[in-house]
Design an enzyme around this catalytic site. Structure first.
Site, PDB file in Angstrom:
ATOM      1  N   HIS A  16      48.147  42.509  43.577  1.00  0.00           N
ATOM      2  CA  HIS A  16      49.363  42.053  42.897  1.00  0.00           C
ATOM      3  C   HIS A  16      49.998  43.164  42.067  1.00  0.00           C
ATOM      4  O   HIS A  16      49.367  44.164  41.736  1.00  0.00           O
ATOM      5  CB  HIS A  16      49.055  40.854  42.006  1.00  0.00           C
ATOM      6  CG  HIS A  16      48.086  41.177  40.903  1.00  0.00           C
ATOM      7  ND1 HIS A  16      48.459  41.824  39.746  1.00  0.00           N
ATOM      8  CD2 HIS A  16      46.761  40.940  40.789  1.00  0.00           C
ATOM      9  CE1 HIS A  16      47.415  41.978  38.962  1.00  0.00           C
ATOM     10  NE2 HIS A  16      46.353  41.454  39.568  1.00  0.00           N
ATOM     11  N   GLU A  87      40.789  35.835  41.784  1.00  0.00           N
ATOM     12  CA  GLU A  87      40.060  36.962  41.188  1.00  0.00           C
ATOM     13  C   GLU A  87      38.722  36.505  40.623  1.00  0.00           C
ATOM     14  O   GLU A  87      38.486  35.314  40.379  1.00  0.00           O
ATOM     15  CB  GLU A  87      40.923  37.619  40.095  1.00  0.00           C
ATOM     16  CG  GLU A  87      40.307  38.829  39.414  1.00  0.00           C
ATOM     17  CD  GLU A  87      39.966  39.993  40.351  1.00  0.00           C
ATOM     18  OE1 GLU A  87      39.114  39.781  41.240  1.00  0.00           O
ATOM     19  OE2 GLU A  87      40.507  41.100  40.166  1.00  0.00           O
TER      20      GLU A  87
END
Length: 209
Positions: A16, A87
């Protein structure tokens, strides 16, 4: 999909864009932080680079920062959310910097020492393994929008992502641990420069395909 066809398949693994916590070096797992304005610009630039490619499947983490990167890159309508791409759960270390953690645990590393109240390397590896199984069954190229640590997590058997995996890091993301990075067999180029900086940067990433 046979073993031989695996080597013709290409996987584009995208971290990201920039966030405030990433700028501060804070471990960002389950906390849902948005992209900064620079992070959004990085995602748009990434989309311009990837628009010439066709993907049989696009997978994305459920976290806002990954979803926003995926959407701004132009893949929001076709992306499929996978919880397994979230994550690492950093437990009590969520939001803390490595420097801060080292003051109370000298020599600590995420990979070797883990996180109290969070996920072990093996736990994250099993999640990644399920994603890899899905990739292997996909007849075509795959794009994945996720995070730095989950992208560098080894599988239970010690391997990692399939061959011909290209890694795109919008902005200056953290470098994955060298021994895990070396398991990215077939990676033509490891790129850590902002892809929206100039044309030369985009050529660097293109060398990975």
């Amino acid at each position: 999909m046979g073993e031989n066809s695996l080597y013709r398949q290409q996987i584009v693994l995208v971290r990201h864009g920039e966030t405030e916590w990433a700028l501060q070096g804070r471990h960002t797992g389950r906390t849902d932080v948005p992209l900064t304005e620079r992070g959004r610009q990085q995602a748009v630039s990434l989309g311009r680079f990837l628009q010439r490619r066709q993907f049989a499947k696009v997978l994305v983490s459920p976290r806002q920062r990954a979803l926003e990167t995926c959407q701004l890159a132009g893949f929001g309508e076709v992306a499929e959310i996978r919880d397994d791409l979230a994550e690492w759960d950093y437990g009590v270390y969520e939001g803390r910097t490595t420097e801060d953690i080292l003051t109370e645990r000298p020599g600590w590393t995420l990979w070797d020492d883990g996180v109290p109240g969070g996920e072990a390397v093996e736990d994250v590896g099993r999640r990644v393994d399920r994603v890899i199984a899905e990739i292997r069954s996909t007849p075509g190229d795959v794009a994945i929008f996720a995070h730095g640590h989950v992208s560098g997590s080894s599988r239970p058997d010690g391997s990692i992502w399939p061959r011909r995996t290209a890694v795109c890091l919008p902005g200056r993301g953290r470098r994955l641990r060298p021994r895990l990075r070396a398991h990215l067999g077939g990676l033509g180029r490891w790129n850590e420069t902002p892809i929206n900086a100039d044309e030369e940067d985009r050529h660097d990433i293109a060398a990975a395909f």
